[in-house]
Design an enzyme around this catalytic site. Structure first.
Site, PDB file in Angstrom:
ATOM      1  N   ASP A  41     -15.781   2.665  -6.150  1.00 46.87           N
ATOM      2  CA  ASP A  41     -16.201   1.558  -7.011  1.00 46.87           C
ATOM      3  C   ASP A  41     -17.121   1.949  -8.163  1.00 46.87           C
ATOM      4  OD1 ASP A  41     -14.783  -0.061  -5.350  1.00 46.87           O
ATOM      5  OD2 ASP A  41     -16.519  -0.919  -4.343  1.00 46.87           O
ATOM      6  N   SER A  99      -7.904  -6.262  -2.854  1.00 45.15           N
ATOM      7  CA  SER A  99      -8.435  -4.897  -2.764  1.00 45.15           C
ATOM      8  C   SER A  99      -8.815  -4.484  -1.345  1.00 45.15           C
ATOM      9  CB  SER A  99      -9.653  -4.736  -3.680  1.00 45.15           C
ATOM     10  OG  SER A  99     -10.733  -5.521  -3.213  1.00 45.15           O
ATOM     11  N   HIS A 136     -16.165  -4.865  -0.292  1.00 42.01           N
ATOM     12  CA  HIS A 136     -15.619  -3.520  -0.123  1.00 42.01           C
ATOM     13  C   HIS A 136     -16.317  -2.795   1.020  1.00 42.01           C
ATOM     14  CE1 HIS A 136     -13.688  -3.040  -4.390  1.00 42.01           C
ATOM     15  NE2 HIS A 136     -13.014  -3.855  -3.593  1.00 42.01           N
TER      16      HIS A 136
END
EC number: 3.4.21.89
Length: 172
Positions: free
Chosen positions: A115, A49, A90
């Site tokens: 998210d 990701s 992230h």
């Protein structure tokens, strides 16, 4: 080769050496945790990701002491979702407010959306206490061993067996 098993003193010394190695590794881990103010100062990237910034298997070094600055937009952070024990790596894409109660929205560089679907039920944003640490550095692909052990549990048994044999058969 197996003659060392007959000598209890040598067997005890080998067990003590093994115990010292384990306790030293544990103390180093806890020392890093205190220095970085993070419960997990080293994390492995588990998914794609965050590509191209980080690849699956990269080992990340974290820092959680924001003494002089707050978490900012663009910073790559690692956080845990409530009631799940999987660290997520992230980037902070939005920040609402300031201080310890600032609301943060994160997104993976390789993901299409933010998210909010990953957060716990009823949680729309992260706050500073949800963050394990900010990424300060990385070592490419070193953490892939961890991923292999998680995906193939039989490898753990093989590795433990080999380590046990090395300890038992080692000569001094």
């Amino acid at each position: 080769m197996l003659s060392s098993l007959g000598n209890p003193r040598q067997a005890a010394a080998q067990l003590m050496n093994f115990g010292l190695i384990l306790s030293t590794a544990f103390m180093l881990w806890k020392g890093l945790s205190v220095i970085t103010d993070s419960p997990s100062p080293i994390v492995v990237v588990l998914s794609g990701s965050m590509e191209p910034a980080f690849q699956r298997g990269d080992l990340l070094l974290l820092w959680n002491r924001n003494l002089f600055s707050e978490t900012s937009v663009g910073e790559i952070v690692v956080y845990n979702v409530k009631e799940k024990d999987i660290p997520i790596v992230h980037r902070v894409v939005r920040k609402f407010g300031s201080g310890p109660n600032a609301k943060l929205l994160t997104k993976g560089d390789n993901n299409l959306s933010d998210d909010t679907e990953l957060y716990a039920r009823g949680q729309d944003y992260l706050v500073r206490k949800d963050i394990i640490g900010s990424v300060q550095g990385f070592i490419p692909f070193v953490g892939y061993v961890t991923i292999m052990l998680a995906e193939h549990p039989w490898l753990k048994t093989v590795m433990l067996g080999i380590m046990g044999l090395v300890v038992v058969l080692q000569r001094e």
